[in-house]
Design an enzyme around this catalytic site. Structure first.
Site, mmCIF file in Angstrom:
data_model
loop_
_atom_site.group_PDB
_atom_site.id
_atom_site.type_symbol
_atom_site.label_atom_id
_atom_site.label_comp_id
_atom_site.label_asym_id
_atom_site.label_seq_id
_atom_site.Cartn_x
_atom_site.Cartn_y
_atom_site.Cartn_z
ATOM 1 C CB ALA A 1 -4.822 -52.489 50.420
ATOM 2 C CD GLU B 1 -6.280 -54.819 42.575
ATOM 3 O OE1 GLU B 1 -5.941 -54.412 43.850
ATOM 4 O OE2 GLU B 1 -6.018 -53.839 41.797
ATOM 5 C CD GLU C 1 -9.773 -51.242 44.552
ATOM 6 O OE1 GLU C 1 -10.691 -51.278 44.081
ATOM 7 O OE2 GLU C 1 -8.774 -52.042 44.794
HETATM 8 N N1 DAK Z 1 -9.156 -52.487 55.501
HETATM 9 C C1 DAK Z 1 -9.086 -52.470 56.968
HETATM 10 N N2 DAK Z 1 -10.333 -52.616 57.779
HETATM 11 C C2 DAK Z 1 -11.249 -53.296 57.177
HETATM 12 C C3 DAK Z 1 -11.170 -53.564 55.762
HETATM 13 C C4 DAK Z 1 -10.045 -53.052 54.938
HETATM 14 N N3 DAK Z 1 -10.020 -53.175 53.700
HETATM 15 N N4 DAK Z 1 -12.273 -53.941 55.517
HETATM 16 C C5 DAK Z 1 -13.033 -54.195 56.476
HETATM 17 N N5 DAK Z 1 -12.310 -53.638 57.717
HETATM 18 C C6 DAK Z 1 -12.564 -53.929 59.040
HETATM 19 C C7 DAK Z 1 -13.841 -52.886 59.385
HETATM 20 O O1 DAK Z 1 -13.158 -51.747 59.465
HETATM 21 C C8 DAK Z 1 -14.404 -53.659 60.573
HETATM 22 O O2 DAK Z 1 -13.311 -53.378 61.682
HETATM 23 P P1 DAK Z 1 -13.926 -52.829 63.119
HETATM 24 O O3 DAK Z 1 -14.925 -51.787 62.821
HETATM 25 O O4 DAK Z 1 -14.867 -54.086 63.524
HETATM 26 O O5 DAK Z 1 -12.768 -52.845 64.037
HETATM 27 C C9 DAK Z 1 -14.255 -55.056 60.108
HETATM 28 O O6 DAK Z 1 -13.355 -55.099 59.305
HETATM 29 C C10 DAK Z 1 -15.416 -55.802 59.688
HETATM 30 O O7 DAK Z 1 -15.984 -54.891 58.615
HETATM 31 P P2 DAK Z 1 -17.369 -54.259 58.751
HETATM 32 O O8 DAK Z 1 -17.706 -53.932 60.227
HETATM 33 O O9 DAK Z 1 -17.437 -52.935 57.684
HETATM 34 O O10 DAK Z 1 -18.135 -55.415 58.176
HETATM 35 P P3 DAK Z 1 -19.496 -55.434 57.038
HETATM 36 O O11 DAK Z 1 -19.860 -56.731 56.955
HETATM 37 O O12 DAK Z 1 -20.469 -54.410 57.659
HETATM 38 O O13 DAK Z 1 -18.987 -54.752 55.695
HETATM 39 C C11 DAK Z 1 -17.515 -55.029 53.769
HETATM 40 C C12 DAK Z 1 -18.106 -55.956 54.947
HETATM 41 C C13 DAK Z 1 -16.373 -55.945 53.301
HETATM 42 C C14 DAK Z 1 -18.416 -54.628 52.822
HETATM 43 C C15 DAK Z 1 -16.876 -53.434 54.313
HETATM 44 O O14 DAK Z 1 -15.985 -53.893 55.368
HETATM 45 C C16 DAK Z 1 -16.060 -52.920 53.294
HETATM 46 O O15 DAK Z 1 -16.587 -52.079 52.630
HETATM 47 N N6 DAK Z 1 -14.576 -52.913 53.322
HETATM 48 C C17 DAK Z 1 -13.748 -52.217 52.527
HETATM 49 C C18 DAK Z 1 -13.739 -52.747 51.205
HETATM 50 C C19 DAK Z 1 -13.110 -52.026 50.380
HETATM 51 O O16 DAK Z 1 -12.822 -50.780 50.156
HETATM 52 N N7 DAK Z 1 -11.739 -52.654 49.843
HETATM 53 C C20 DAK Z 1 -10.637 -51.873 49.033
HETATM 54 C C21 DAK Z 1 -9.429 -51.571 50.043
HETATM 55 S S1 DAK Z 1 -8.375 -50.549 48.893
HETATM 56 C C22 DAK Z 1 -1.515 -51.768 45.652
HETATM 57 C C23 DAK Z 1 -2.139 -52.891 46.009
HETATM 58 C C24 DAK Z 1 -3.325 -53.193 46.509
HETATM 59 C C25 DAK Z 1 -4.022 -52.086 46.873
HETATM 60 C C26 DAK Z 1 -3.620 -50.845 46.334
HETATM 61 C C27 DAK Z 1 -2.420 -50.489 45.641
HETATM 62 N N8 DAK Z 1 -0.192 -51.661 45.259
HETATM 63 C C28 DAK Z 1 0.307 -52.804 44.684
HETATM 64 C C29 DAK Z 1 0.222 -50.111 44.789
HETATM 65 C C30 DAK Z 1 -5.165 -52.355 47.166
HETATM 66 C C31 DAK Z 1 -6.387 -51.326 47.625
HETATM 67 C C32 DAK Z 1 -7.420 -51.868 48.259
HETATM 68 O O17 DAK Z 1 -7.590 -52.669 48.441
#
Ligand code: DAK
Length: 257
Positions: A65, A111, A131
């Site tokens: 997300a 998911e 998360e």
């Molecule tokens: N959201 C927004 N931007 C993201 C992102 C994300 N999830 N993942 C990556 N990006 C963006 C980064 O901010 C970066 O943007 P700029 O800095 O270039 O502007 C760009 O994508 C490239 O990412 P990185 O520079 O970080 O790239 P790396 O290769 O260094 O790292 C990575 C890749 C995938 C390991 C890292 O980007 C990372 O850890 N990303 C976040 C992963 C994460 O935490 N995902 C979980 C998010 S929470 C629900 C439904 C769904 C959900 C919740 C509730 N309901 C139905 C109630 C879901 C929640 C989630 O998914």
């Protein structure tokens, strides 16, 4: 229908959906989820489409997300977005949905892939529910589907630490059906979709529904559910055609009736 965050095409009888926010690793925001829902509706209503493949790009299926869009949300806003239903859409489709995963499938991305019927992974695929590292827990099925797919111990470890799982382990543990070279992962997924699309559609639909019931029903009820669907298929033209074609040693011509 114009889409801005996904690319929707039809190839033969396969509906293709490409997540298309590469700059943010295909992070899923409200607009993406709305468009995904529209694309699924479109494909469900189109008789020419028999199977669907959803994919991202080589670097990321989806990193989850959109954290930027979520960071200031209130509980009521999260509730009103009704996101859970959108994430569950692939499971609720009558037609089979294959996720072709390369690179990251994290959080909501993992998911979404798990809500599909089959995952084909490239060697570079990585799955995770990170998360916990941003102060929350999986909210679209991760705590329920991951343990069912790979067992409680390993799922608990992943969800509590946020660590990723690589493609080869995901295959060993049954999260993905197959790992293939990154150069061909999409073609492999399409080939599988074409094969499924060549089968009798009502039987395909029932088979999907019955397998998915394994997560919802006790064994006795699941067996009954399966049996009722099996009997019902004897009212289809395709059952007669399939059995007659087998005995006549010819290829069956499915009508979807
Ligand atoms: N959201 C927004 N931007 C993201 C992102 C994300 N999830 N993942 C990556 N990006 C963006 C980064 O901010 C970066 O943007 P700029 O800095 O270039 O502007 C760009 O994508 C490239 O990412 P990185 O520079 O970080 O790239 P790396 O290769 O260094 O790292 C990575 C890749 C995938 C390991 C890292 O980007 C990372 O850890 N990303 C976040 C992963 C994460 O935490 N995902 C979980 C998010 S929470 C629900 C439904 C769904 C959900 C919740 C509730 N309901 C139905 C109630 C879901 C929640 C989630 O998914």
């Amino acid at each position: 229908m114009p889409y801005e965050n996904i690319i929707v095409t039809i190839e033969d009888s396969i509906g293709l959906i490409q997540l298309n926010r590469p700059k943010v690793l295909n992070a899923l925001n409200a607009a993406v989820m709305r468009e995904l829902g529209q694309a699924f509706d479109e494909f469900e209503a189109n008789d020419a489409v028999r199977c669907i493949v959803i994919y991202g790009n080589e670097r990321a299926f989806s990193a989850g997300a959109d954290i930027d869009a979520m960071k200031t949300a209130t509980p009521v806003e999260m509730l009103q977005r009704d996101w859970v239903a959108q994430w569950d859409r692939p499971r609720r489709m009558k037609k089979p949905v294959i996720a072709a995963v390369s690179g990251y499938a994290l959080g909501g991305g993992c998911e979404l892939a798990m809500a599909c019927d089959i995952i084909i992974a490239s060697e570079t695929a990585q799955f995770g529910q990170p998360e916990i590292n941003i102060g929350v827990i999986p909210g679209a099925g991760g705590t329920q589907r991951l343990p069912r797919a790979i067992g409680k111990a390993r799922a608990m470890e992943m969800i509590l630490t946020g660590k990723f799982m690589k493609a080869d382990e995901a295959e060993r543990r049954g999260l993905v059906a197959r790992v293939v070279p990154v150069e061909s992962y999409l073609e492999e997924a399409k080939a599988l979709a074409r094969e499924i699309a060549s089968k009798p559609p009502i039987a395909v639909q029932f088979a999907k529904e019955c397998v998915n019931k394994v997560y919802e029903l006790p064994l006795g009820e699941g067996l009954e559910y399966e049996r009722r669907h099996f009997y019902f298929l004897f009212s289809t033209e395709d059952q007669r055609e399939g059995m007659e074609a087998f005995l006549a040693k010819r290829k069956p011509q499915w009508k979807g009736k």
